[in-house]
Design a protein around this motif. Structure first.
Motif, PDB file in Angstrom:
ATOM      1  N   ASP A   1     -15.167  -6.817  -7.761  1.00  0.00           N
ATOM      2  CA  ASP A   1     -15.154  -5.385  -8.061  1.00  0.00           C
ATOM      3  C   ASP A   1     -15.406  -5.005  -9.510  1.00  0.00           C
ATOM      4  O   ASP A   1     -15.520  -3.812  -9.807  1.00  0.00           O
ATOM      5  CB  ASP A   1     -13.812  -4.781  -7.615  1.00  0.00           C
TER       6      ASP A   1
ATOM      7  N   PRO B   1     -16.427  -2.830   2.088  1.00  0.00           N
ATOM      8  CA  PRO B   1     -15.105  -3.293   2.521  1.00  0.00           C
ATOM      9  C   PRO B   1     -15.130  -4.564   3.361  1.00  0.00           C
ATOM     10  O   PRO B   1     -14.282  -5.443   3.196  1.00  0.00           O
ATOM     11  CB  PRO B   1     -14.566  -2.107   3.329  1.00  0.00           C
TER      12      PRO B   1
ATOM     13  N   ASP C   1     -13.302  -8.065   2.182  1.00  0.00           N
ATOM     14  CA  ASP C   1     -12.257  -8.707   2.986  1.00  0.00           C
ATOM     15  C   ASP C   1     -12.639 -10.136   3.366  1.00  0.00           C
ATOM     16  O   ASP C   1     -11.790 -11.037   3.353  1.00  0.00           O
ATOM     17  CB  ASP C   1     -11.977  -7.884   4.247  1.00  0.00           C
TER      18      ASP C   1
ATOM     19  N   ARG D   1      -3.433  -9.438  -0.043  1.00  0.00           N
ATOM     20  CA  ARG D   1      -4.493  -8.432  -0.021  1.00  0.00           C
ATOM     21  C   ARG D   1      -3.983  -7.098  -0.552  1.00  0.00           C
ATOM     22  O   ARG D   1      -4.693  -6.399  -1.286  1.00  0.00           O
ATOM     23  CB  ARG D   1      -5.045  -8.283   1.395  1.00  0.00           C
ATOM     24  N   ARG D   2      -2.757  -6.731  -0.213  1.00  0.00           N
ATOM     25  CA  ARG D   2      -2.194  -5.482  -0.712  1.00  0.00           C
ATOM     26  C   ARG D   2      -2.103  -5.510  -2.230  1.00  0.00           C
ATOM     27  O   ARG D   2      -2.468  -4.539  -2.906  1.00  0.00           O
ATOM     28  CB  ARG D   2      -0.805  -5.263  -0.101  1.00  0.00           C
TER      29      ARG D   2
ATOM     30  N   TYR E   1      -5.524  -5.000  -3.802  1.00  0.00           N
ATOM     31  CA  TYR E   1      -5.986  -3.609  -3.826  1.00  0.00           C
ATOM     32  C   TYR E   1      -5.269  -2.806  -4.910  1.00  0.00           C
ATOM     33  O   TYR E   1      -5.862  -1.919  -5.530  1.00  0.00           O
ATOM     34  CB  TYR E   1      -5.778  -2.955  -2.458  1.00  0.00           C
TER      35      TYR E   1
ATOM     36  N   SER F   1      -6.955  -4.101  -8.187  1.00  0.00           N
ATOM     37  CA  SER F   1      -8.328  -3.609  -8.300  1.00  0.00           C
ATOM     38  C   SER F   1      -8.364  -2.113  -8.579  1.00  0.00           C
ATOM     39  O   SER F   1      -9.174  -1.646  -9.393  1.00  0.00           O
ATOM     40  CB  SER F   1      -9.110  -3.927  -7.026  1.00  0.00           C
ATOM     41  N   SER F   2      -7.504  -1.347  -7.926  1.00  0.00           N
ATOM     42  CA  SER F   2      -7.501   0.102  -8.130  1.00  0.00           C
ATOM     43  C   SER F   2      -7.117   0.464  -9.563  1.00  0.00           C
ATOM     44  O   SER F   2      -7.748   1.318 -10.195  1.00  0.00           O
ATOM     45  CB  SER F   2      -6.539   0.769  -7.139  1.00  0.00           C
TER      46      SER F   2
ATOM     47  N   CYS G   1     -11.313   0.482  -2.451  1.00  0.00           N
ATOM     48  CA  CYS G   1     -10.040  -0.236  -2.551  1.00  0.00           C
ATOM     49  C   CYS G   1      -8.851   0.670  -2.249  1.00  0.00           C
ATOM     50  O   CYS G   1      -7.868   0.236  -1.641  1.00  0.00           O
ATOM     51  CB  CYS G   1      -9.902  -0.893  -3.930  1.00  0.00           C
TER      52      CYS G   1
ATOM     53  N   SER H   1      -8.831   0.894   1.525  1.00  0.00           N
ATOM     54  CA  SER H   1      -8.323  -0.341   2.126  1.00  0.00           C
ATOM     55  C   SER H   1      -6.819  -0.453   1.940  1.00  0.00           C
ATOM     56  O   SER H   1      -6.108  -0.954   2.823  1.00  0.00           O
ATOM     57  CB  SER H   1      -9.023  -1.553   1.509  1.00  0.00           C
ATOM     58  N   PHE H   2      -6.315   0.008   0.800  1.00  0.00           N
ATOM     59  CA  PHE H   2      -4.877   0.000   0.563  1.00  0.00           C
ATOM     60  C   PHE H   2      -4.160   0.882   1.587  1.00  0.00           C
ATOM     61  O   PHE H   2      -3.123   0.485   2.138  1.00  0.00           O
ATOM     62  CB  PHE H   2      -4.597   0.491  -0.854  1.00  0.00           C
TER      63      PHE H   2
END
Length: 319
Positions: A219, A231, A235, A258-259, A262, A265-266, A306, A309-310
């Protein structure tokens, strides 16, 4: 190669051969390809004054654990020289830095390998990379809320929710263990060759979150190396990392990982947007304005994805 490099650390203009400038780093030093004869060429990398020796350190301490991943280091300046430091590498030839999922997947498998290396045995303690830590970014966002609120209005993302992500990023830095990190894995620092994936420019190697290297591959936007992420691809590549990491250690809580990615990344993307805006306002900036505008759009789209996705992952977890 005798006589190629002068005592003060410069390419000798009397040595002969053909020189080709490859790029000029932000430190003002120009990396060059030097062709001595057909079939014999090298890449000469001068170091900034007071020279960053971290790349040479990585070659000495890390390269033996990652065979085939580094370009070969042919020669280097002596420690403590009075002139400019330098490194001389094998020439891998023309490299493509266009983004594709296959190359990213190959790289991510290698990232899992170096993240599993025992950092204590290296003696490295630095957590300083080329950018602030995610905690420092989060703190900067917390203190400058008025600058990022307009971005969230584009996504209809509540201000309170972003405050919550910023708080999570601060907690993540306090609680997460660190791993050995390349530190600067933008698209220009790796490429697929006939011999497999190769990773360049280890001068920013340090200790950091596992998400740092992953964010750079997935990202991080760069004005000179645009890429398109979606997305599904993101993933799949995160799953690729988790699959590879399990070969070197215990299984991870994949939903939690993964959480956290995100969140990371955010916050990083939002901080980067403010940096891009500042660069756009500068009259003496390093990057062309049109490239910065493209970078801004790419970063906005990555942030949007992101955040979405979160939300999805949080909903699934509650269900």
């Amino acid at each position: 190669m005798d006589g190629m490099i002068t005592e003060d650390g410069r390419l000798n203009p009397e040595f002969g051969g053909e020189r080709e400038a490859l790029y000029t780093g932000l430190n003002g030093c120009t990396v060059e390809r030097v062709r001595i004869s057909p079939g014999e060429s090298y890449v000469f990398k001068p170091l900034a004054k007071g020279g960053n020796s971290r790349e040479a350190w990585a070659y000495e301490h890390v390269r033996p654990s990652l065979p085939g991943l580094f370009p070969r280091l042919i020669a280097r300046s002596a420690d403590g020289i009075s002139g400019q430091g330098w490194l001389l590498f094998e020439d891998l030839g023309p490299l493509s830095h266009r983004f594709n999922e296959g190359t990213a997947a190959a790289l991510i498998g290698q990232i899992a390998r170096w993240h599993a290396l025992p950092t204590a045995s290296f003696g490295i303690r630095s957590r300083q990379g080329p950018k602030p830590t995610i905690g420092e970014m989060a703190e900067a966002l917390r203190q400058n809320e008025e600058e990022w609120v307009p971005y969230l209005e584009e996504f209809r993302w509540p201000k309170a929710s972003m405050r919550s992500l910023i708080a999570e990023a601060l907690e993540l830095e306090r609680s997460e263990s660190v791993v050995f990190s390349h530190g600067d894995l933008h698209l220009g620092n790796y490429a697929m060759t006939a011999g497999g994936i190769r990773v360049l420019d280890w001068e920013h190697a340090h200790l950091n979150s596992r998400h740092w290297d992953l964010f750079h591959v997935l990202d991080l936007s760069h004005p000179l190396f645009p890429k398109t992420m979606n997305p599904g691809m993101r993933d799949r590549l995160l799953e690729r990392y988790l699959d590879a990491a399990e070969a070197f250690g215990p299984p991870s809580d994949r939903t939690r990982f993964r959480r956290e990615y995100y969140v990371f990344s955010s916050v990083f993307s939002l901080w980067l947007l403010l940096l891009i805006e500042r660069d756009l306002r500068r009259e003496d900036g390093v990057w062309p304005a049109d490239k910065l505008e493209e970078q801004r759009l790419e970063t906005l789209e990555n942030l949007r994805q992101c955040l979405a996705s979160f939300i999805i992952l949080s909903y699934v977890k509650k269900s």
